[in-house]
Design an enzyme around this catalytic site. Structure first.
Site, short mmCIF file in Angstrom:
data_model
loop_
_atom_site.label_atom_id
_atom_site.label_comp_id
_atom_site.label_asym_id
_atom_site.label_seq_id
_atom_site.Cartn_x
_atom_site.Cartn_y
_atom_site.Cartn_z
N ARG A 39 0.83 -1.21 0.00
CA ARG A 39 0.00 0.00 0.00
C ARG A 39 0.86 1.27 0.00
O ARG A 39 0.45 2.29 -0.54
CB ARG A 39 -0.94 0.01 1.21
CG ARG A 39 -2.21 -0.80 0.95
CD ARG A 39 -3.16 -0.69 2.11
NE ARG A 39 -4.47 -1.22 1.76
CZ ARG A 39 -5.32 -1.76 2.62
NH1 ARG A 39 -4.99 -1.85 3.89
NH2 ARG A 39 -6.50 -2.19 2.22
N LYS A 204 -12.83 -9.51 8.72
CA LYS A 204 -13.78 -8.40 8.95
C LYS A 204 -15.19 -8.89 8.58
O LYS A 204 -15.83 -8.40 7.66
CB LYS A 204 -13.37 -7.19 8.12
CG LYS A 204 -12.05 -6.55 8.59
CD LYS A 204 -11.67 -5.35 7.75
CE LYS A 204 -10.35 -4.74 8.23
NZ LYS A 204 -9.85 -3.70 7.34
N GLY A 357 -6.07 -5.26 1.67
CA GLY A 357 -4.71 -5.09 2.16
C GLY A 357 -4.06 -6.43 2.47
O GLY A 357 -2.94 -6.72 2.05
N GLY A 381 -12.77 -4.03 1.46
CA GLY A 381 -14.13 -3.55 1.71
C GLY A 381 -14.53 -2.49 0.69
O GLY A 381 -15.67 -2.46 0.21
N1 LIG Z 1 -10.39 -18.57 10.21
C1 LIG Z 1 -9.88 -17.37 10.55
N2 LIG Z 1 -9.92 -16.96 11.84
C2 LIG Z 1 -9.39 -15.75 12.18
N3 LIG Z 1 -8.79 -14.89 11.32
C3 LIG Z 1 -8.73 -15.27 10.04
C4 LIG Z 1 -9.27 -16.53 9.59
N4 LIG Z 1 -9.05 -16.60 8.25
C5 LIG Z 1 -8.40 -15.48 7.89
N5 LIG Z 1 -8.19 -14.67 8.95
C6 LIG Z 1 -7.47 -13.39 8.99
O1 LIG Z 1 -8.13 -12.42 8.18
C7 LIG Z 1 -7.24 -11.34 8.03
C8 LIG Z 1 -7.56 -10.54 6.79
O2 LIG Z 1 -8.91 -10.15 6.81
P1 LIG Z 1 -9.47 -8.85 6.07
O3 LIG Z 1 -8.90 -7.62 6.69
O4 LIG Z 1 -10.97 -9.00 6.05
O5 LIG Z 1 -8.88 -9.01 4.58
P2 LIG Z 1 -8.40 -7.89 3.54
O6 LIG Z 1 -7.43 -6.98 4.26
O7 LIG Z 1 -7.78 -8.65 2.43
O8 LIG Z 1 -9.65 -7.17 3.13
C9 LIG Z 1 -5.85 -11.95 8.00
O9 LIG Z 1 -5.02 -11.27 8.91
C10 LIG Z 1 -6.07 -13.42 8.41
O10 LIG Z 1 -5.17 -13.88 9.38
O1 LIG Z 2 -7.53 -2.29 5.37
C1 LIG Z 2 -8.48 -1.71 4.88
O2 LIG Z 2 -9.53 -2.36 4.30
P1 LIG Z 2 -9.56 -3.90 3.81
O3 LIG Z 2 -9.08 -4.80 4.92
O4 LIG Z 2 -11.02 -4.15 3.51
O5 LIG Z 2 -8.71 -3.99 2.57
C2 LIG Z 2 -8.57 -0.21 4.80
O6 LIG Z 2 -7.36 0.41 5.21
C3 LIG Z 2 -9.73 0.30 5.63
O7 LIG Z 2 -9.53 -0.04 6.98
P2 LIG Z 2 -10.79 -0.24 7.95
O8 LIG Z 2 -11.54 -1.48 7.48
O9 LIG Z 2 -10.22 -0.40 9.34
O10 LIG Z 2 -11.66 1.00 7.82
#
Ligand SMILES: Nc1ncnc2c1ncn2[C@@H]1O[C@H](COP(=O)(O)OP(=O)(O)O)[C@@H](O)[C@H]1O
Ligand SMILES: O=C(OP(=O)(O)O)[C@H](O)COP(=O)(O)O
Length: 400
Positions: A39, A204, A357, A381
């Site tokens: 990023r 998330k 991310g 998101g």
């Molecule tokens: N079964 C699980 N239990 C807890 N955490 C998990 C599980 N599967 C994946 N994760 C965690 O989810 C995190 C990423 O989630 P998220 O922020 O939603 O994705 P992104 O940043 O790609 O949008 C990673 O740090 C990973 O360790």
């Molecule tokens: O990591 C982010 O989003 P993402 O995990 O959905 O890619 C952005 O920096 C937004 O962070 P936030 O979901 O804490 O508002």
């Protein structure tokens, strides 16, 4: 949307909202270090272009979710250092967001110089749902600059002061990253080639379960992995032990499963799970059937049969969007599901977009070449909400 070419930035203080929310990990000698700088690298072209045109660049961003309190473990200081290395120029770091340090550092910038403010989310006004509180903070932030450039695509779905309220207060434009991201994602909202598969995972869960409502009318297949899985398994009547669970979303998920059956959308759920006794790489762990997770274990990855199943359901897809790792990929024992899905995207030959991310960090960390995917988006998101067709606060403010 205006671009930075439409702004006369020479000699002006320009506030750039970037998304520098990078994953951190424990450093071998103590402290925290940047696990993936994707990023930060994605933010460099806009900052560089502004510098070259003689702007005094003030970068602002968030890191993690410190919830309005100053928490040193969420400091952007390591990011300032890395940004400086990538720019090949010093980045002056302000020890606060809109206080004495921020005013002194930003006031002292010469043309072409760059500063980074401390984590925006140390200030409660940044994320406040109260318009007046958010507005008061936005006034102070806007007061540091004369122009605003929105370039933090990963945060455009947040109605936060730095994303939404500041561009309402200053002449503004979109940076190059936002422009590129929107160009690619627009293709997925127009004439999408089918079959269209969407893979969802990550942690998330409450944020992202809602997008399924809309995806049910758009995607042909929805594959569920990561922390999302357990709310689905529980909704089907299975026990999930100590796994991540959104108890209050069970009704919503049951409704999704019903609607999918009615409309012919295929939900693909894991058939096996890697379940561990604790959230740790060295915890006792093993593969169990998805409907037989022991009460004292938590699911940390999809299992090997699920990896094969997911790859098979991606093989004939023409378009794939993927957000959210399939497991806790940061720990080797729980990285195999994410690896299988990344390989599945590559082998499919489809138009593939990876967003988020951590998802983007995962494919790099697991050794996949970025060129194996059609597009790697900095927003998870944000991309999902864009694909829903929602008006995103950070884009709307730049359009006005
Ligand atoms: N079964 C699980 N239990 C807890 N955490 C998990 C599980 N599967 C994946 N994760 C965690 O989810 C995190 C990423 O989630 P998220 O922020 O939603 O994705 P992104 O940043 O790609 O949008 C990673 O740090 C990973 O360790
Ligand atoms: O990591 C982010 O989003 P993402 O995990 O959905 O890619 C952005 O920096 C937004 O962070 P936030 O979901 O804490 O508002």
């Amino acid at each position: 949307m205006r671009t930075i070419d439409d702004l006369d930035v020479a000699g002006k203080r320009v506030l750039v909202r970037a998304d520098l929310n990078v994953p951190l990990e424990d450093a071998p000698g103590g402290g925290r270090t940047i696990a993936d700088d994707g990023r930060i690298r994605a933010s460099v072209p806009t900052i560089r272009a502004l510098r070259e045109r003689g702007a005094r660049v003030i970068v602002c961003a968030h890191l993690g979710r410190p919830k309005g309190e100053v928490k040193p473990e969420f400091s952007l200081a390591p990011v300032a250092a890395r940004l400086g290395e990538l720019l090949g120029a010093e980045v002056a770091f302000a020890a606060d967001v809109v206080g004495d340090s921020a005013r002194a550092v930003t006031g002292g910038l010469a043309d072409g110089e760059v500063a980074l403010l401390e984590n925006l989310r140390f200030e409660p006004g940044e994320t406040s749902k109260d318009d007046a509180e958010r507005g008061a903070f936005a006034d102070r932030l806007a007061g540091l600059a004369e122009l605003y450039v929105g370039d933090g695509f990963g945060a455009v779905h947040r109605k936060h002061a730095s994303v939404y309220d500041v561009p309402l207060r200053l002449p503004h434009a979109a940076g190059g990253l936002i422009a590129t991201e929107v160009d690619v994602l627009r293709k997925l909202t127009e004439d999408v080639a089918r079959p269209y598969a969407v893979v969802l995972g990550g942690s998330k869960v409450s944020d992202k379960l809602g997008v399924i409502d809309n995806l049910l009318g758009k995607a042909d297949r929805i594959l569920i992995g990561g922390g999302m899985v357990f709310t689905f398994l529980k909704a089907q009547g299975h026990e999930v032990g100590k796994s991540l669970l959104e108890e209050d979303q069970l009704g919503t998920v049951r409704e999704y499963l019903r609607r999918a059956a009615d409309t012919g959308v295929e939900f693909v759920l894991p058939v096996d799970i890697v379940a561990a006794t604790a959230f740790a790489a060295d915890a006792d762990h093993g593969v169990v059937a998805a409907d037989a997770i022991p009460a004292d274990r938590l699911g940390l990855d999809i299992g090997p049969e699920s990896g094969k199943l997911f790859a098979a359901r991606l093989a004939d897809a023409a378009t794939v969007f993927w957000n959210g790792p399939m497991g806790v990929f940061e720990m080797e024992p729980y990285s195999h599901g994410t690896r299988a899905v990344a390989q599945g995207l590559i082998d499919s030959g489809a138009f593939t977009v990876v967003g988020g991310g951590d998802s983007a960090a995962a494919v790099r960390r697991l050794g996949f070449a970025e060129s194996g995917f059609s597009h790697i988006s900095t927003g998870g998101g944000a991309s999902l909400e864009y694909l829903e067709g929602k008006a995103l606060p950070g884009l709307k403010a730049l359009e006005d």
